[in-house]
Scaffold this motif. Structure first.
Motif, mmCIF file in Angstrom:
data_model
loop_
_atom_site.group_PDB
_atom_site.id
_atom_site.type_symbol
_atom_site.label_atom_id
_atom_site.label_comp_id
_atom_site.label_asym_id
_atom_site.label_seq_id
_atom_site.Cartn_x
_atom_site.Cartn_y
_atom_site.Cartn_z
ATOM 1 N N PRO A 31 0.786 -1.234 0.000
ATOM 2 C CA PRO A 31 0.000 0.000 0.000
ATOM 3 C C PRO A 31 0.822 1.291 0.000
ATOM 4 O O PRO A 31 0.257 2.362 -0.182
ATOM 5 C CB PRO A 31 -0.827 -0.118 1.282
ATOM 6 C CG PRO A 31 0.017 -0.952 2.183
ATOM 7 C CD PRO A 31 0.753 -1.918 1.283
ATOM 8 N N THR A 32 2.134 1.209 0.237
ATOM 9 C CA THR A 32 2.917 2.433 0.340
ATOM 10 C C THR A 32 4.184 2.344 -0.508
ATOM 11 O O THR A 32 4.638 1.260 -0.874
ATOM 12 C CB THR A 32 3.345 2.703 1.801
ATOM 13 O OG1 THR A 32 4.211 1.643 2.235
ATOM 14 C CG2 THR A 32 2.144 2.821 2.720
ATOM 15 N N LEU A 33 4.729 3.523 -0.796
ATOM 16 C CA LEU A 33 6.042 3.609 -1.411
ATOM 17 C C LEU A 33 6.724 4.842 -0.848
ATOM 18 O O LEU A 33 6.063 5.765 -0.364
ATOM 19 C CB LEU A 33 5.958 3.664 -2.942
ATOM 20 C CG LEU A 33 5.333 4.863 -3.625
ATOM 21 C CD1 LEU A 33 5.905 4.963 -5.037
ATOM 22 C CD2 LEU A 33 3.834 4.684 -3.737
ATOM 23 N N ASN A 34 8.053 4.827 -0.877
ATOM 24 C CA ASN A 34 8.754 5.979 -0.317
ATOM 25 C C ASN A 34 8.941 7.049 -1.392
ATOM 26 O O ASN A 34 8.654 6.828 -2.573
ATOM 27 C CB ASN A 34 10.073 5.558 0.349
ATOM 28 C CG ASN A 34 11.082 5.024 -0.627
ATOM 29 O OD1 ASN A 34 11.245 5.550 -1.726
ATOM 30 N ND2 ASN A 34 11.791 3.972 -0.230
ATOM 31 N N LEU A 35 9.430 8.201 -0.979
ATOM 32 C CA LEU A 35 9.551 9.328 -1.887
ATOM 33 C C LEU A 35 10.488 9.024 -3.048
ATOM 34 O O LEU A 35 10.197 9.365 -4.200
ATOM 35 C CB LEU A 35 10.023 10.575 -1.124
ATOM 36 C CG LEU A 35 10.120 11.853 -1.932
ATOM 37 C CD1 LEU A 35 8.783 12.204 -2.577
ATOM 38 C CD2 LEU A 35 10.617 12.990 -1.058
ATOM 39 N N SER A 36 11.598 8.366 -2.780
ATOM 40 C CA SER A 36 12.532 8.018 -3.863
ATOM 41 C C SER A 36 11.855 7.131 -4.900
ATOM 42 O O SER A 36 12.048 7.312 -6.110
ATOM 43 C CB SER A 36 13.765 7.312 -3.298
ATOM 44 O OG SER A 36 14.469 8.166 -2.436
ATOM 45 N N GLU A 37 11.077 6.169 -4.439
ATOM 46 C CA GLU A 37 10.361 5.291 -5.363
ATOM 47 C C GLU A 37 9.350 6.083 -6.195
ATOM 48 O O GLU A 37 9.237 5.889 -7.405
ATOM 49 C CB GLU A 37 9.656 4.168 -4.594
ATOM 50 C CG GLU A 37 10.607 3.185 -3.956
ATOM 51 C CD GLU A 37 9.938 2.262 -2.952
ATOM 52 O OE1 GLU A 37 10.475 1.158 -2.746
ATOM 53 O OE2 GLU A 37 8.898 2.640 -2.369
ATOM 54 N N LEU A 38 8.620 6.975 -5.537
ATOM 55 C CA LEU A 38 7.641 7.804 -6.240
ATOM 56 C C LEU A 38 8.313 8.612 -7.345
ATOM 57 O O LEU A 38 7.838 8.656 -8.480
ATOM 58 C CB LEU A 38 6.929 8.743 -5.263
ATOM 59 C CG LEU A 38 6.016 9.784 -5.911
ATOM 60 C CD1 LEU A 38 4.751 9.137 -6.424
ATOM 61 C CD2 LEU A 38 5.703 10.901 -4.944
ATOM 62 N N LEU A 39 9.435 9.235 -7.019
ATOM 63 C CA LEU A 39 10.102 10.102 -7.985
ATOM 64 C C LEU A 39 10.688 9.314 -9.158
ATOM 65 O O LEU A 39 10.576 9.741 -10.309
ATOM 66 C CB LEU A 39 11.179 10.936 -7.291
ATOM 67 C CG LEU A 39 10.642 11.918 -6.242
ATOM 68 C CD1 LEU A 39 11.790 12.622 -5.536
ATOM 69 C CD2 LEU A 39 9.669 12.916 -6.848
ATOM 70 N N VAL A 40 11.301 8.166 -8.871
ATOM 71 C CA VAL A 40 11.858 7.382 -9.975
ATOM 72 C C VAL A 40 10.733 6.810 -10.840
ATOM 73 O O VAL A 40 10.861 6.739 -12.072
ATOM 74 C CB VAL A 40 12.844 6.301 -9.490
ATOM 75 C CG1 VAL A 40 12.133 5.081 -8.939
ATOM 76 C CG2 VAL A 40 13.776 5.885 -10.623
#
Length: 170
Positions: A31-40
């Motif tokens: 259900p979640t992802l971190n900011l680095s994952e979101l940006l990539v």
């Protein structure tokens, strides 16, 4: 784009994400992802990151914080620093206004840079001089607030130079 193609694109960007991780994100098992994952992921998908956060045009309302739904466009504007969180009291609004001042400074700076560039392209020396002086003063406001102004395009580098040309005409 398949999950494997997306995984490959993320790896090419230097941030490998396994196909299984992407599949789990897609079907809600993760259900979640971190900011680095979101940006990539946004970069790999060639999409603005905000559209991975808020499904603009696909959902009328979204839950932005637990128990608080907003119209999706309002959520985007709040996230982008264009409006305070709806329903806050005056203290919250005042705090938001103060916290968002750097965003407003950068937006106005962009507007001034675009105006000077347009005046240069259109060979409008009078308006160009006025806009360059406004830009110089505006950049001083950044420094007075302890902020670093954005880099200027090469044709405007002279704006900050104390000993540079006073008003180069083109």
């Amino acid at each position: 784009m398949s999950a494997q193609q997306l995984a490959d694109a993320c790896a090419t960007l230097g941030f490998p994400l396994q196909r299984s991780v992407l599949a789990n994100l897609e079907n809600g098992r993760r259900p979640t992802l971190n900011l680095s994952e979101l940006l990539v992921l946004a970069r790999a998908l060639k999409a603005p990151p905000i559209l991975l956060v808020f499904p603009l045009g696909e959902a009328d309302r979204v839950e932005v914080v637990p128990g608080h739904e907003l119209d999706t466009w309002e959520a985007v504007k709040w996230f982008a620093g264009e409006m305070p969180f709806p329903g806050g009291d005056q203290d919250e609004v005042n705090a938001w206004i103060e916290a968002s001042k750097p965003i407003a400074l950068y937006r106005e700076h962009d507007r001034l840079v675009e105006g000077v560039q347009l005046a240069i392209r259109e060979s409008a020396p009078g308006s160009g001089r006025v806009l360059r002086e406004s830009l110089r003063k505006y950049r001083e406001r950044f420094r007075q607030r302890g902020l670093t102004p954005p880099d200027l395009p090469p044709e405007l580098q002279h704006v900050d130079a104390a000993t540079g040309p006073a008003d180069p005409e083109r």
